[in-house]
Design a protein around this motif. Structure first.
Motif, PDB file in Angstrom:
ATOM      1  N   UNK A 101       0.808  -1.221   0.000  1.00  0.00           N
ATOM      2  CA  UNK A 101       0.000   0.000   0.000  1.00  0.00           C
ATOM      3  C   UNK A 101       0.842   1.273   0.000  1.00  0.00           C
ATOM      4  N   UNK A 102       2.052   1.181   0.548  1.00  0.00           N
ATOM      5  CA  UNK A 102       2.905   2.373   0.672  1.00  0.00           C
ATOM      6  C   UNK A 102       4.308   2.066   0.132  1.00  0.00           C
ATOM      7  N   UNK A 103       4.450   2.032  -1.187  1.00  0.00           N
ATOM      8  CA  UNK A 103       5.719   1.646  -1.825  1.00  0.00           C
ATOM      9  C   UNK A 103       6.868   2.624  -1.587  1.00  0.00           C
ATOM     10  N   UNK A 104       6.584   3.849  -1.152  1.00  0.00           N
ATOM     11  CA  UNK A 104       7.654   4.815  -0.907  1.00  0.00           C
ATOM     12  C   UNK A 104       8.336   4.612   0.452  1.00  0.00           C
ATOM     13  N   UNK A 105       7.726   3.801   1.296  1.00  0.00           N
ATOM     14  CA  UNK A 105       8.245   3.573   2.647  1.00  0.00           C
ATOM     15  C   UNK A 105       9.080   2.304   2.698  1.00  0.00           C
ATOM     16  N   UNK A 106      10.135   2.337   3.493  1.00  0.00           N
ATOM     17  CA  UNK A 106      10.964   1.158   3.710  1.00  0.00           C
ATOM     18  C   UNK A 106      10.505   0.469   4.993  1.00  0.00           C
ATOM     19  N   UNK A 107      10.113  -0.800   4.877  1.00  0.00           N
ATOM     20  CA  UNK A 107       9.606  -1.564   6.010  1.00  0.00           C
ATOM     21  C   UNK A 107      10.632  -2.599   6.470  1.00  0.00           C
ATOM     22  N   UNK A 108      10.789  -2.696   7.787  1.00  0.00           N
ATOM     23  CA  UNK A 108      11.677  -3.695   8.381  1.00  0.00           C
ATOM     24  C   UNK A 108      10.872  -4.518   9.385  1.00  0.00           C
ATOM     25  N   UNK A 109      10.925  -5.828   9.228  1.00  0.00           N
ATOM     26  CA  UNK A 109      10.254  -6.718  10.159  1.00  0.00           C
ATOM     27  C   UNK A 109      11.263  -7.423  11.042  1.00  0.00           C
ATOM     28  N   UNK A 110      10.971  -7.485  12.325  1.00  0.00           N
ATOM     29  CA  UNK A 110      11.848  -8.152  13.282  1.00  0.00           C
ATOM     30  C   UNK A 110      11.110  -9.324  13.910  1.00  0.00           C
ATOM     31  N   UNK A 111      11.741 -10.477  13.937  1.00  0.00           N
ATOM     32  CA  UNK A 111      11.165 -11.637  14.605  1.00  0.00           C
ATOM     33  C   UNK A 111      12.289 -12.591  14.979  1.00  0.00           C
ATOM     34  N   UNK A 112      12.009 -13.415  15.972  1.00  0.00           N
ATOM     35  CA  UNK A 112      13.029 -14.365  16.414  1.00  0.00           C
ATOM     36  C   UNK A 112      13.152 -15.551  15.473  1.00  0.00           C
ATOM     37  N   UNK A 113      12.116 -15.767  14.633  1.00  0.00           N
ATOM     38  CA  UNK A 113      12.127 -16.900  13.705  1.00  0.00           C
ATOM     39  C   UNK A 113      12.053 -16.422  12.259  1.00  0.00           C
ATOM     40  N   UNK A 114      12.882 -16.972  11.379  1.00  0.00           N
ATOM     41  CA  UNK A 114      12.877 -16.587   9.963  1.00  0.00           C
ATOM     42  C   UNK A 114      11.814 -17.354   9.185  1.00  0.00           C
ATOM     43  N   UNK A 115      10.541 -17.083   9.486  1.00  0.00           N
ATOM     44  CA  UNK A 115       9.447 -17.828   8.858  1.00  0.00           C
ATOM     45  C   UNK A 115       8.691 -16.991   7.833  1.00  0.00           C
ATOM     46  N   UNK A 116       9.185 -15.813   7.512  1.00  0.00           N
ATOM     47  CA  UNK A 116       8.472 -14.918   6.607  1.00  0.00           C
ATOM     48  C   UNK A 116       8.632 -15.367   5.150  1.00  0.00           C
TER      49      UNK A 116
END
Length: 306
Positions: A101-116
């Protein structure tokens, strides 16, 4: 609820492999994959079936709130160079939809498991493996907006003020912090439903089942947060809710099914009896008009930190 994004996420989520069974980050119980960290309180698995449940949960919550966020940041999200952090991003449902929805923004996801999911990862999304309880691997004042949802099963009771301080640390002055939590103990429950929700006492595991009612106070005590806003809602199951209630009841059944190795032991019942009770729970949730309290709290970081 949901859209093509839901199907893409399901198809693109990495599947467990033989090598992953040798990964020290994971352990397997009755064929289900779980975290393998002693400090982590989270009782649910992190395999494909749980990933699918988390995707469904995301679309349920978006429908309940009729939005993906509450903070007044839409104008910021449309600007180039904006940075957003999703803490405890799990399966990545929220962050993928927001990134689209917001391609101009840089998103970072943090999680303890690499399941994305990785095959459909947009250019404006990155994932970082990190344990929030050990601090975030980012510099001070990095992000314009920070989002965190449903970590009541992962954060110890005494750690909430510390976590909010850490989230505020990496938030830019003028940026917004937003947390969403649920009361895991529902209201208007049937007898079998009450038994299952009472199993696996969160307090005995050092968690806080009432964090949903304390978030605002924690925000207000954080000296670098201002203009604290609290919004309340409900996740309903009653027959008057139609397909929403049906989907919510099914999501809850799946959650109990995925937590079976732990809850069955607490209830001291057979595997067959446990499964039978799950079927009863789905009926009771609808018949008794059961619901959960949900709360969203957001605030702005002061321009000048004390």
């Amino acid at each position: 609820m949901g859209n093509n994004l839901s199907n893409k996420l399901k198809k693109s989520t990495p599947s467990p492999s033989i090598n992953m069974q040798e990964d020290p980050d994971f352990r397997f119980i009755n064929g289900r994959r779980y975290h393998n960290f002693e400090s982590i309180k989270y009782p649910l698995p992190n395999d494909d079936d749980e990933v699918d449940r988390l995707h469904q949960q995301h679309f349920l919550l978006r429908y309940v709130w009729q939005r993906n966020f509450a903070s007044p940041i839409k104008h910021v999200l449309n600007q180039k160079g904006t940075k957003v952090l999703d803490v405890g991003c799990g399966a990545g449902s929220w962050i993928f939809e927001m990134a689209s929805n917001y391609p101009n923004t840089q998103f970072t996801g943090v999680d303890i498991s690499p399941i994305q999911p990785t095959e459909i990862k947009p250019r404006n999304v990155d994932f970082v493996k990190a344990n929030l309880l050990n601090g975030l691997p980012f510099e001070d004042n990095t992000f314009d907006y920070i989002f965190q949802r449903f970590l009541f099963l992962a954060i110890p009771k005494d750690s909430w003020p510390v976590i909010i301080n850490e989230l505020t640390r990496v938030l830019k002055p003028g940026g917004y912090l937003e947390l969403v939590e649920i009361n895991p103990t529902p209201f208007q429950t049937g007898p079998v439903t009450d038994q299952l929700f009472s199993a696996g006492d969160l307090r005995q595991r050092g968690l806080d089942p009432e964090i949903v009612y304390k978030l605002r106070s924690y925000f207000e005590k954080q000296e670098n947060l201002e203009n604290v806003i609290e919004e309340k809602n409900k996740l309903p199951y009653g027959p008057e809710t139609g397909k929403l209630g049906q989907a919510a009841a099914e999501n809850t059944r799946l959650g109990f099914s995925h937590a079976k190795p732990f809850l069955q032991k607490d209830l001291n019942i057979s595997s067959e009896e446990y499964d039978n009770r799950l079927d009863i729970v789905v009926k009771e949730l609808r018949e008794f008009g059961t619901y959960h309290d949900i709360c969203c709290v957001y605030a702005r970081k002061t321009q000048f930190s004390y």
